[in-house]
Each structure stands twice: as C-alpha cells, then as structure tokens.
Design an enzyme around this catalytic site. Structure first.
Site, PDB file in Angstrom:
ATOM      1  N   LYS A   1      -3.781 -10.344  -5.904  1.00 53.92           N
ATOM      2  CA  LYS A   1      -5.112 -10.568  -5.689  1.00 53.92           C
ATOM      3  C   LYS A   1      -6.313  -9.547  -5.835  1.00 53.92           C
ATOM      4  CE  LYS A   1      -5.863  -8.280  -1.213  1.00 53.92           C
ATOM      5  NZ  LYS A   1      -7.029  -8.039  -0.325  1.00 53.92           N
TER       6      LYS A   1
ATOM      7  N   LYS B   1     -10.801  -4.356  -4.038  1.00 46.34           N
ATOM      8  CA  LYS B   1     -11.995  -3.609  -4.172  1.00 46.34           C
ATOM      9  C   LYS B   1     -11.545  -2.265  -4.600  1.00 46.34           C
ATOM     10  CE  LYS B   1     -13.328  -4.253   0.304  1.00 46.34           C
ATOM     11  NZ  LYS B   1     -12.213  -3.916   1.247  1.00 46.34           N
TER      12      LYS B   1
ATOM     13  N   LYS C   1       0.857  -1.349  -0.058  1.00 46.91           N
ATOM     14  CA  LYS C   1       0.086  -0.015  -0.144  1.00 46.91           C
ATOM     15  C   LYS C   1       1.009   1.296  -0.029  1.00 46.91           C
ATOM     16  CE  LYS C   1      -4.695  -1.772   1.166  1.00 46.91           C
ATOM     17  NZ  LYS C   1      -5.765  -1.726   1.728  1.00 46.91           N
TER      18      LYS C   1
HETATM   19  N1  AQP Z   1      -9.018 -11.601  -3.391  1.00 46.06           N
HETATM   20  C1  AQP Z   1      -9.449 -11.926  -1.997  1.00 46.06           C
HETATM   21  N2  AQP Z   1      -9.707 -13.331  -1.924  1.00 46.06           N
HETATM   22  C2  AQP Z   1     -10.011 -13.700  -0.796  1.00 46.06           C
HETATM   23  N3  AQP Z   1     -10.382 -13.074   0.258  1.00 46.06           N
HETATM   24  C3  AQP Z   1     -10.016 -11.872   0.224  1.00 46.06           C
HETATM   25  N4  AQP Z   1     -10.291 -10.899   1.041  1.00 46.06           N
HETATM   26  C4  AQP Z   1      -9.921  -9.522   0.509  1.00 46.06           C
HETATM   27  N5  AQP Z   1      -9.471  -9.983  -0.754  1.00 46.06           N
HETATM   28  C5  AQP Z   1      -9.701 -11.071  -1.045  1.00 46.06           C
HETATM   29  C6  AQP Z   1     -10.704 -10.744   2.407  1.00 46.06           C
HETATM   30  O1  AQP Z   1     -11.758  -9.998   2.521  1.00 46.06           O
HETATM   31  C7  AQP Z   1     -11.644  -9.529   3.768  1.00 46.06           C
HETATM   32  C8  AQP Z   1     -12.046  -8.205   4.141  1.00 46.06           C
HETATM   33  O2  AQP Z   1     -11.076  -7.376   3.597  1.00 46.06           O
HETATM   34  P1  AQP Z   1     -10.753  -5.846   3.932  1.00 46.06           P
HETATM   35  O3  AQP Z   1     -11.753  -5.157   3.045  1.00 46.06           O
HETATM   36  O4  AQP Z   1     -10.776  -5.690   5.320  1.00 46.06           O
HETATM   37  O5  AQP Z   1      -9.344  -5.570   3.504  1.00 46.06           O
HETATM   38  P2  AQP Z   1      -8.354  -6.141   2.161  1.00 46.06           P
HETATM   39  O6  AQP Z   1      -7.914  -7.628   2.710  1.00 46.06           O
HETATM   40  O7  AQP Z   1      -7.300  -5.232   2.055  1.00 46.06           O
HETATM   41  O8  AQP Z   1      -9.441  -6.252   0.949  1.00 46.06           O
HETATM   42  P3  AQP Z   1      -9.392  -5.515  -0.240  1.00 46.06           P
HETATM   43  O9  AQP Z   1     -10.533  -5.776  -0.934  1.00 46.06           O
HETATM   44  O10 AQP Z   1      -8.070  -5.690  -1.068  1.00 46.06           O
HETATM   45  O11 AQP Z   1      -9.388  -3.999   0.058  1.00 46.06           O
HETATM   46  P4  AQP Z   1      -8.545  -2.867  -0.108  1.00 46.06           P
HETATM   47  O12 AQP Z   1      -8.739  -2.533  -1.749  1.00 46.06           O
HETATM   48  O13 AQP Z   1      -9.408  -1.626   0.303  1.00 46.06           O
HETATM   49  O14 AQP Z   1      -7.483  -2.816   0.290  1.00 46.06           O
HETATM   50  C9  AQP Z   1     -10.578 -10.172   4.536  1.00 46.06           C
HETATM   51  O15 AQP Z   1     -10.813 -11.200   5.343  1.00 46.06           O
HETATM   52  C10 AQP Z   1      -9.669 -10.273   3.372  1.00 46.06           C
HETATM   53  O16 AQP Z   1      -8.715 -11.488   3.824  1.00 46.06           O
END
Ligand code: AQP
Length: 330
Positions: A194, A197, A112
């Site tokens: 991965k 969002k 990040k």
């Molecule tokens: N690609 C993924 N596959 C499986 N699990 C995923 N998680 C996130 N991406 C994947 C799981 O979703 C939960 C919530 O995640 P979060 O919103 O707290 O943060 P994150 O992991 O950083 O998710 P994003 O979508 O990648 O958000 P941004 O883009 O804002 O950084 C967690 O349990 C995570 O493991």
C-alpha cells in the site's frame, strides 16, 4: 441526536493521496449527517522514532490539511490526541483486557517490526489498543478508514464487547466505514504494497504537497507491466489497475468509464493524464493549506476549542470506566 463518527491520521509524514481518498476525502461528506470528531494521532506517531521539531510542525500542517480539504471546524471537533490525556489513560485500562498474543498477530505490527527492526517498542505493539481507546472514548458508531485499518477496527470492537460483558454495557461497538473504491491505494513503485507516507522510496507515493511537476513525473515512473492495454485487472495488471482507480477517484468517474476513455491510448499518455488529474485536484487544496499555515493563531484556536470539546466527552467516559473497574473515586 446524530450518530458519532471518529477518525484520525498520524502526523508521521506528509499525507499521501492514499490517506486522502481512503480517509480524509470521505470525512468531508459525513460532517453534515453525523457528529464528527477528527483527531491528529500524534501519540501513535511516537511508535516510530521522530524528530521532535518536525513532529510539531507536521501536527499543525495536518490540521491545516484537514481544513483545506473541506473539514469545517465549526461543524466538527478537530483536536490533537495528546491534548486529551484520557486517550492514554483508557489505553492503560484496555491493556489489562488485551492479550499479548492478539497484538503480536496484528499485520501492521508484523510489518512495522520488520521495517523498524531496530526499534520494536511496546508502543508499536500497543498501537491497536490506543486506537481502540481513541474510538471508544467518544461513543463512536462509525469509523471511516482505509482497508488497512480493518483489522485494528476488529480489535476495537472486540475490546468494547469484552469490557461490556466483563463489567456492564459501557462502550458502543463501532462499525468501520471503508470506501468501495480507493480503500487501498497502492505504491506507485510496488503495486503489491500500500501507498504509505513514511515510504523511504519517494517515488512510491504522491504526497498532498507534491508540485504538479513532481506528481506527473512520479506517475510517469509508476511501475506497470509489459502489456500496453489500459484495462482493469487487479491480479494480472495491479499497477495499471491502481492508476485507473486513482484516476477514477480524482475525476469522479467509474472504473468502466475510465476503461472506455483510455481504450487504445498508450501507457505514456495515460500516466500523463492521471498525473494531471491528480495535480489539478490538489492545487486548490495546497493553496488553502498554505494560506491557513500563515494564520497560526487560527489553527491554535481550532486545536484549543477541539481539545476542550473532546475532553468533556472523554472525561465522562473515563470516569465511568474507572468506576466500573473498581478504582476508588474521590
Ligand atoms: N494507501 C492507502 N489507501 C487508502 N487509505 C489509506 N490510509 C493509509 N494509507 C492508505 C488510510 O489513511 C488513514 C490514516 O492513516 P494513518 O496515518 O493513521 O496510518 P497508516 O494507515 O499507517 O497510514 P500510512 O500513510 O501508511 O502511515 P505510515 O507510513 O506512518 O504508517 C487511515 O484511515 C488509513 O486506513
């Protein structure tokens, strides 16, 4: 007494099918067996610059999504992190037993920091400590998360053990619950990273709000390879393997059943069917979510009662912690 499960998602965008299969979908299956506490991690979201009005709207949308996916507010505690001030307070205490070096080594911090080079703030580096506070406040035994959060879970465990040995047994040391299939759904445009969002490439992810047409179109554009066989091999065919995993998860089939089903089928038809399967599953969730968003009073009542229940537990834990570290009680 049932064991405690805690997990959260950030309202940093519309959740993707990665958030769904890696986290939210699995929560649904846990709510009958455990005391489940599910949060909307709005404080975490501030680590990346947000538009305030959008963040407020997405917080309510995420709550509606939880309920639409089958999380029952009667069985679980559902609340927004910022409504329980103990999260920020325990973070401060845990900060004092966390070294800067261990935070700088976190993969998500490094990723990040690169992605948001103009805003490498203290909160971004402190993200895992806030996450540890989220978990430790509730005596959590299990944390259902995707594989990307495994490293942060390790920090939560380390901090719990460190505090327990420095003062006296206080925190339960939590265990991650990482699904066997779907723990890391990959980007449709870059199967080596991965699905996220907040990806700027909208074709890289399927959001839980995408229409059936958008979903099929994005799958049709998904990066695969120059071969034409639908078979599972994460090393040499990461794109196709990712699509097979998604199809398996959305049709409740095993990967070998998927392989047999698409034996001899071309990539075009395969991608079409993956898209249709995902769209079909999302349709009723989207309908329920839209209905819930029409009843804001109900959503606010869930948040209010969730915050009350969560605060009661969090306050007791924090009081104990303050006492143990030597803060004077009045
Ligand atoms: N690609 C993924 N596959 C499986 N699990 C995923 N998680 C996130 N991406 C994947 C799981 O979703 C939960 C919530 O995640 P979060 O919103 O707290 O943060 P994150 O992991 O950083 O998710 P994003 O979508 O990648 O958000 P941004 O883009 O804002 O950084 C967690 O349990 C995570 O493991």
């Amino acid at each position: 007494m049932a064991k405690i499960v805690f997990s959260a998602v950030q309202p940093s965008g519309i959740p993707t099918i990665g958030n769904y299969v890696g986290a939210i979908k699995n929560w649904v299956g846990l709510q009958d067996e455990y005391d489940c506490i599910f949060s909307i991690a709005d404080l975490h979201t501030l680590t990346v610059r947000q538009t305030p009005a959008e963040l407020r709207a997405r917080t309510l949308e995420l709550l509606a999504l939880y309920v639409a996916c089958g999380i029952d507010p009667e069985k679980c505690v559902l609340f927004a992190q910022s409504h329980v001030h103990e999260h920020a307070e325990l973070t401060w205490i845990l900060n004092t037993i966390t070294s800067v070096g261990e935070m700088q080594r976190m993969t998500q911090f490094k990723d990040k920091s690169q992605k948001h080079a103009e805003n490498v703030n203290m909160g971004l580096m402190d993200y895992p400590v806030l996450m540890a506070a989220d978990i430790l406040l509730y005596g959590t035994e299990f944390v259902p998360v995707g594989a990307d959060q495994k490293q942060h879970l390790e920090i939560a465990r380390d901090l719990a053990m460190r505090f327990n040995s420095r003062y006296s047994p206080t925190f339960v040391v939590p265990e991650p619950l990482i699904p066997k299939c779907g723990a890391r759904v990959m980007s449709l445009q870059d199967p080596s990273s991965k699905m996220s969002k907040s990806d700027l490439n909208l074709n890289g992810f399927i959001s839980m709000d995408d229409t059936p047409e958008e979903i099929v179109k994005k799958f049709k554009r998904a990066v695969t390879d120059s071969d034409s066989r639908v078979c599972f091999d994460e090393q040499s065919k990461p794109g196709v393997s990712n699509l097979m995993t998604i199809y398996a998860l959305f049709t409740d089939k095993t990967v070998s059943e998927v392989e047999a089903e698409f034996d001899g089928v071309g990539y075009g038809d395969f991608k079409q069917r993956v898209g249709e399967a995902v769209a079909e599953t999302l349709k009723p969730i989207q309908k329920r979510k839209a209905d819930l968003l029409n009843d804001k009073d109900y959503l606010f009542s869930i948040l209010k009662s969730g915050a009350e229940k969560a605060s009661y537990i969090a306050m007791k834990t924090l009081r104990k912690v303050y006492k143990k570290v030597g803060l004077l009680q009045i």
